[in-house]
Design an enzyme around this catalytic site. Sequence first.
Site, short mmCIF file in Angstrom:
data_model
loop_
_atom_site.label_atom_id
_atom_site.label_comp_id
_atom_site.label_asym_id
_atom_site.label_seq_id
_atom_site.Cartn_x
_atom_site.Cartn_y
_atom_site.Cartn_z
N ASN A 1 0.82 -1.21 0.00
CA ASN A 1 0.00 0.00 0.00
C ASN A 1 0.86 1.26 0.00
O ASN A 1 1.90 1.31 0.65
CB ASN A 1 -1.04 0.01 1.13
CG ASN A 1 -0.51 -0.32 2.50
OD1 ASN A 1 0.44 -1.08 2.65
ND2 ASN A 1 -1.12 0.25 3.53
N GLU B 1 0.39 5.21 0.62
CA GLU B 1 -0.54 6.22 1.12
C GLU B 1 -0.12 7.62 0.67
O GLU B 1 0.95 7.81 0.10
CB GLU B 1 -0.61 6.11 2.66
CG GLU B 1 -1.19 4.76 3.07
CD GLU B 1 -1.45 4.62 4.56
OE1 GLU B 1 -0.97 5.47 5.36
OE2 GLU B 1 -2.13 3.64 4.93
N GLU C 1 -3.06 -4.56 -3.07
CA GLU C 1 -3.56 -5.47 -4.09
C GLU C 1 -3.61 -4.80 -5.46
O GLU C 1 -3.25 -5.39 -6.47
CB GLU C 1 -4.99 -5.96 -3.75
CG GLU C 1 -5.10 -6.79 -2.49
CD GLU C 1 -5.34 -5.96 -1.24
OE1 GLU C 1 -4.82 -4.81 -1.14
OE2 GLU C 1 -6.05 -6.45 -0.35
N CYS D 1 -4.26 0.74 -2.38
CA CYS D 1 -4.07 -0.52 -1.65
C CYS D 1 -2.99 -1.38 -2.32
O CYS D 1 -2.78 -1.31 -3.54
CB CYS D 1 -5.36 -1.33 -1.63
SG CYS D 1 -6.70 -0.60 -0.69
N1 THU Z 1 -5.30 -1.55 2.54
C1 THU Z 1 -4.75 -2.37 1.59
O1 THU Z 1 -3.63 -2.14 1.10
N2 THU Z 1 -5.48 -3.43 1.20
C2 THU Z 1 -6.71 -3.77 1.69
O2 THU Z 1 -7.32 -4.72 1.23
C3 THU Z 1 -7.29 -3.01 2.78
C4 THU Z 1 -6.59 -1.76 3.15
C5 THU Z 1 -4.51 -0.38 2.97
C6 THU Z 1 -5.09 0.94 2.55
C7 THU Z 1 -4.50 1.87 3.60
O3 THU Z 1 -3.20 2.24 3.17
C8 THU Z 1 -4.37 0.98 4.83
O4 THU Z 1 -4.42 -0.35 4.37
C9 THU Z 1 -5.46 1.20 5.87
O5 THU Z 1 -6.71 1.11 5.31
#
Ligand code: THU
Length: 162
Positions: A62, A64, A75, A73
């Site tokens: 992920n 941000e 994925e 995210c």
């Molecule tokens: N996040 C992911 O990378 N994948 C997911 O399936 C759920 C959430 C990340 C997004 C954000 O950077 C952090 O987790 C908190 O939501």
Amino acid sequence: MQNLELKISYTELESENELNEVEKTLLQKARETSNMAYAPYSNFFVGAALLLENGVTVCGNNQENAAFPSGLCAERVAIFSAGANYPSVKIKTIAITCKTNTFKVDQPLSPCGACRQAMSEYETRYKSNIRIILQGETGKIRIMNSISDLLPFMFVAEELKK
Ligand code: THU
């Protein structure tokens, strides 16, 4: 009126020791990738490792952003990277894991809805099921043999053409 039911299937394993070597390695790669996530706002570090049909592994974590919705995210970072760099190669398996520095994640990660939809596109695109392996930092492993077990009633391309 008709009340209908839809069945989804998944498997649970007690630990990674029950995975075969290829999948154990893929999950390990997802874990290593999660350590490189850029998640200064949530402190929730997610890693995804994709195994392609040609044997290549593509990883993503992920990313941000100070403008929160601009982040992405793990994925989707991974699957879009595979789509960008290996556009005609099927995706066989995706391993996804997560950790945080505030508590021990002992339940399998549950991918967000947008990532489920994004992953579903690649099953449709390559007409081939994608196996999904989910784990938290520790604890049981949950496995689905298709994104459709994660996202029933997914929006598919045919709906654009009718
Ligand atoms: N996040 C992911 O990378 N994948 C997911 O399936 C759920 C959430 C990340 C997004 C954000 O950077 C952090 O987790 C908190 O939501």
